[in-house]
Design an enzyme around this catalytic site. Structure first.
Site, PDB file in Angstrom:
ATOM      1  N   ASN A  89     -22.991  20.938 -21.683  1.00 30.52           N
ATOM      2  CA  ASN A  89     -21.881  21.856 -21.404  1.00 30.52           C
ATOM      3  C   ASN A  89     -20.501  21.285 -21.697  1.00 30.52           C
ATOM      4  OD1 ASN A  89     -23.661  23.833 -20.587  1.00 30.52           O
ATOM      5  ND2 ASN A  89     -23.632  23.186 -18.463  1.00 30.52           N
ATOM      6  N   CYS A  90     -20.426  20.118 -22.273  1.00 32.87           N
ATOM      7  CA  CYS A  90     -19.150  19.464 -22.569  1.00 32.87           C
ATOM      8  C   CYS A  90     -18.526  20.067 -23.836  1.00 32.87           C
ATOM      9  CB  CYS A  90     -19.407  17.966 -22.761  1.00 32.87           C
ATOM     10  SG  CYS A  90     -18.014  17.043 -23.391  1.00 32.87           S
TER      11      CYS A  90
END
Length: 113
Positions: free
Chosen positions: A8-9
């Site tokens: 999710n970065c």
């Protein structure tokens, strides 16, 4: 080639988009879910330097106590990164020959083409 990081970065998404757009095949490893960070940290630190691996600009670093953030040397940094994988700068791209920590399109273009 393996790309280690957290799915999710935003920086990871940019790196993976760059790799896909440039036809670079890779295997993604989410080191938080796979639990592989601690096993790779000594090798990564010897190849890239623990200072480069330790993300002192992220939210996780700011959440640490003053005691945890003070007097950081290699041993303490590796312990903290193993305990809190979010402290590892992302992505970590291992080509087998070189280790690239962090993402910049210019750096990827120079090192991967």
């Amino acid at each position: 080639m393996k790309v280690y990081g957290i799915k999710n970065c935003d920086t990871m998404k940019k790196a993976m988009n760059w790799l896909a757009d440039n036809g670079v095949a890779y295997e993604f490893v989410d080191y938080k879910k796979a639990g592989v960070a601690a096993a790779h940290l000594p090798d990564w630190a010897s190849r890239a330097g623990w200072e480069k691996l330790l993300n002192t600009r992220g939210l996780m670093w700011k959440k640490l106590s003053d005691d945890e953030r003070s007097g950081v040397d290699e041993a303490k940094a590796l312990t903290l990164m193993a305990q809190y994988p979010s402290l590892i700068k992302r992505p970590v791209l291992d080509t087998g020959k070189q280790l690239i920590v962090g993402f910049s399109p210019e750096n990827y273009a120079e090192l991967l083409k």
